[in-house]
Design an enzyme around this catalytic site. Structure first.
Site, PDB file in Angstrom:
ATOM      1  N   GLY A   1      70.959  14.789 -14.914  1.00  0.00           N
ATOM      2  CA  GLY A   1      71.535  13.724 -13.790  1.00  0.00           C
ATOM      3  C   GLY A   1      72.919  12.903 -14.071  1.00  0.00           C
ATOM      4  N   LYS A   2      73.932  13.482 -15.494  1.00  0.00           N
ATOM      5  CA  LYS A   2      75.282  13.059 -15.038  1.00  0.00           C
ATOM      6  C   LYS A   2      75.941  13.040 -14.310  1.00  0.00           C
ATOM      7  CE  LYS A   2      76.375  15.957 -17.783  1.00  0.00           C
ATOM      8  NZ  LYS A   2      74.991  16.831 -17.978  1.00  0.00           N
TER       9      LYS A   2
ATOM     10  N   GLN B   1      84.161  17.143 -20.551  1.00  0.00           N
ATOM     11  CA  GLN B   1      83.799  18.458 -22.187  1.00  0.00           C
ATOM     12  C   GLN B   1      85.054  19.230 -21.638  1.00  0.00           C
ATOM     13  OE1 GLN B   1      81.117  18.283 -19.987  1.00  0.00           O
ATOM     14  NE2 GLN B   1      80.551  20.291 -19.627  1.00  0.00           N
TER      15      GLN B   1
ATOM     16  N   CYS C   1      58.085  20.524 -23.203  1.00  0.00           N
ATOM     17  CA  CYS C   1      57.214  18.974 -23.402  1.00  0.00           C
ATOM     18  C   CYS C   1      57.085  18.419 -23.207  1.00  0.00           C
ATOM     19  CB  CYS C   1      57.028  18.972 -25.276  1.00  0.00           C
ATOM     20  SG  CYS C   1      58.508  17.610 -25.528  1.00  0.00           S
TER      21      CYS C   1
ATOM     22  N   MET D   1      72.334  18.853 -20.464  1.00  0.00           N
ATOM     23  CA  MET D   1      72.301  19.600 -18.602  1.00  0.00           C
ATOM     24  C   MET D   1      71.416  19.043 -18.379  1.00  0.00           C
ATOM     25  SD  MET D   1      73.844  23.192 -19.417  1.00  0.00           S
ATOM     26  CE  MET D   1      73.595  23.476 -17.519  1.00  0.00           C
TER      27      MET D   1
ATOM     28  N   CYS E   1      62.870  17.759 -20.939  1.00  0.00           N
ATOM     29  CA  CYS E   1      62.085  18.351 -21.703  1.00  0.00           C
ATOM     30  C   CYS E   1      61.995  19.906 -21.641  1.00  0.00           C
ATOM     31  CB  CYS E   1      61.937  17.969 -23.705  1.00  0.00           C
ATOM     32  SG  CYS E   1      61.032  19.609 -24.152  1.00  0.00           S
TER      33      CYS E   1
ATOM     34  N   ASP F   1      84.040  14.882 -13.578  1.00  0.00           N
ATOM     35  CA  ASP F   1      82.942  15.778 -13.761  1.00  0.00           C
ATOM     36  C   ASP F   1      82.857  16.904 -14.741  1.00  0.00           C
ATOM     37  OD1 ASP F   1      80.373  15.934 -14.170  1.00  0.00           O
ATOM     38  OD2 ASP F   1      80.119  17.423 -11.664  1.00  0.00           O
ATOM     39  N   GLU F   2      82.339  17.222 -15.217  1.00  0.00           N
ATOM     40  CA  GLU F   2      82.805  18.379 -16.535  1.00  0.00           C
ATOM     41  C   GLU F   2      83.739  17.750 -17.294  1.00  0.00           C
ATOM     42  OE1 GLU F   2      79.735  20.633 -16.561  1.00  0.00           O
ATOM     43  OE2 GLU F   2      79.193  20.940 -14.722  1.00  0.00           O
TER      44      GLU F   2
ATOM     45  N   GLY G   1      75.049  13.118 -20.876  1.00  0.00           N
ATOM     46  CA  GLY G   1      74.136  13.552 -21.478  1.00  0.00           C
ATOM     47  C   GLY G   1      73.487  15.216 -21.261  1.00  0.00           C
TER      48      GLY G   1
HETATM   49  P1  ADP Z   1      73.993  17.131 -14.451  1.00  0.00           P
HETATM   50  O1  ADP Z   1      74.961  16.880 -14.068  1.00  0.00           O
HETATM   51  O2  ADP Z   1      73.386  16.413 -16.106  1.00  0.00           O
HETATM   52  O3  ADP Z   1      73.613  18.263 -15.584  1.00  0.00           O
HETATM   53  P2  ADP Z   1      72.914  17.105 -12.338  1.00  0.00           P
HETATM   54  O4  ADP Z   1      73.129  16.002 -11.990  1.00  0.00           O
HETATM   55  O5  ADP Z   1      73.232  18.304 -11.830  1.00  0.00           O
HETATM   56  O6  ADP Z   1      72.340  16.538 -13.675  1.00  0.00           O
HETATM   57  O7  ADP Z   1      71.142  17.381 -11.618  1.00  0.00           O
HETATM   58  C1  ADP Z   1      70.354  16.459 -11.968  1.00  0.00           C
HETATM   59  C2  ADP Z   1      68.927  16.736 -11.301  1.00  0.00           C
HETATM   60  O8  ADP Z   1      68.236  18.117 -12.078  1.00  0.00           O
HETATM   61  C3  ADP Z   1      67.639  15.888 -11.789  1.00  0.00           C
HETATM   62  O9  ADP Z   1      67.732  15.406 -10.458  1.00  0.00           O
HETATM   63  C4  ADP Z   1      66.717  16.796 -11.100  1.00  0.00           C
HETATM   64  O10 ADP Z   1      66.662  17.149 -10.515  1.00  0.00           O
HETATM   65  C5  ADP Z   1      67.552  18.270 -11.670  1.00  0.00           C
HETATM   66  N1  ADP Z   1      66.619  18.984 -12.686  1.00  0.00           N
HETATM   67  C6  ADP Z   1      66.599  20.154 -12.874  1.00  0.00           C
HETATM   68  N2  ADP Z   1      65.753  20.598 -14.498  1.00  0.00           N
HETATM   69  C7  ADP Z   1      65.792  19.338 -15.498  1.00  0.00           C
HETATM   70  C8  ADP Z   1      65.172  18.572 -15.935  1.00  0.00           C
HETATM   71  N3  ADP Z   1      64.686  19.803 -17.478  1.00  0.00           N
HETATM   72  N4  ADP Z   1      64.956  17.254 -16.292  1.00  0.00           N
HETATM   73  C9  ADP Z   1      65.416  16.363 -15.081  1.00  0.00           C
HETATM   74  N5  ADP Z   1      66.179  17.090 -14.071  1.00  0.00           N
HETATM   75  C10 ADP Z   1      65.932  18.504 -13.993  1.00  0.00           C
HETATM   76 MG    MG Z   2      76.714  17.967 -14.105  1.00  0.00          MG
HETATM   77 ZN    ZN Z   3      60.861  18.780 -26.045  1.00  0.00          ZN
END
Ligand code: ADP
Ligand code: MG
Ligand code: ZN
Length: 227
Positions: free
Chosen positions: A50-51, A121, A178, A47, A175, A118-119, A45
């Site tokens: 929630g990965k 990529q 929006c 950034m 997003c 994790d990460e 997914g």
């Molecule tokens: P990823 O590893 O995909 O970057 P994380 O698991 O570290 O994501 O973090 C997910 C968390 O980020 C969500 O549970 C929420 O608390 C926070 N968050 C911050 N900005 C957003 C956003 N634009 N959309 C969804 N979650 C967000």
């Molecule tokens: Mg992450």
């Molecule tokens: Zn949008």
């Protein structure tokens, strides 16, 4: 990532629930090491989608099941703590930072049943073969990573990992413009030629309609490397 500089990592940084004391030597990846059936699971997914939270959720469930786990992340990602996997929501598990996929493979203990990455990529393409080998040896391999770079292009080696995986989960953020489901990572700084590791200060989640790859200009040296 030129050389493997992670040999000084303390073994205590590993997440382990040990069934029988001593950790074994280098991994034996022979078939039939475990009664568990090996498999590859991929979580992708943008950034903030929630990965990492999903990866940590699966690791915690495996810990409840008293399985032996090792978690890894690429050494390039030192946003928070080099020996932890931390979500944007500040949930964390212990992990070992490794410089290469080869180094990751070498560090997998014989007794390890679940390998979390994790990460993904940010790993070299060798991670695909490493994931395959670990799964063939009966281990469950869970990898989380960005499926697209800051230009919206497929982010190697995630496409290959998705192809060899038994299970792929695509999670979405919200997003920032929006409020729709977001699948892309918008870079907020125009001039950042090389790999740019960062959080909310440098990126935001965007849906297809609000994402603007063209906002990012190529750097003067012509390189257009990814997040
Ligand atoms: P990823 O590893 O995909 O970057 P994380 O698991 O570290 O994501 O973090 C997910 C968390 O980020 C969500 O549970 C929420 O608390 C926070 N968050 C911050 N900005 C957003 C956003 N634009 N959309 C969804 N979650 C967000
Ligand atoms: Mg992450
Ligand atoms: Zn949008």
């Amino acid at each position: 990532m030129a050389e493997d500089s992670d040999r000084d990592e303390p073994p205590s940084a590993m997440v382990t629930v040990e069934a029988d004391g001593e950790l074994g030597p280098a991994p034996s990846l022979s078939m039939g090491s475990f009664s568990m059936e090996g498999r590859v699971e991929v979580i992708v997914g943008s950034m903030f989608s929630g990965k990492t939270e999903e990866l940590i959720r699966r690791v915690k469930r495996a810990l409840f099941a008293r399985q032996t786990i090792q978690a890894f992340k690429p050494r390039i990602d030192n946003r928070y703590d080099a020996t932890r996997i931390v979500s944007h929501g500040e949930i964390a598990i212990d992990a070992v930072a490794v410089a290469t996929s080869e180094s990751l493979l070498k560090r997998v203990q014989e007794s390890t049943q679940v390998v979390a990455v994790d990460e993904a990529q940010f790993f070299d393409r060798g991670i695909v073969d490493v994931a395959d080998r670990l799964a063939n040896s009966g281990r469950r391999v869970i990898l989380a990573g960005l499926d697209q770079d800051y230009m919206g292009r497929p982010f190697p080696p995630m496409p290959e990992l998705m192809a060899i995986a038994e299970d792929v989960m695509k999670v979405r953020a919200v997003c920032s413009v929006c409020g729709a489901d977001a699948s892309r990572s918008q870079r907020l700084l125009p001039d950042a030629g090389t790999v740019l590791v960062g959080g909310a200060d440098k990126y935001e989640a965007r849906c297809r309609r609000c994402f603007r790859a063209r906002d990012v200009l190529p750097s003067p040296d012509g390189s257009d490397e990814t997040t």
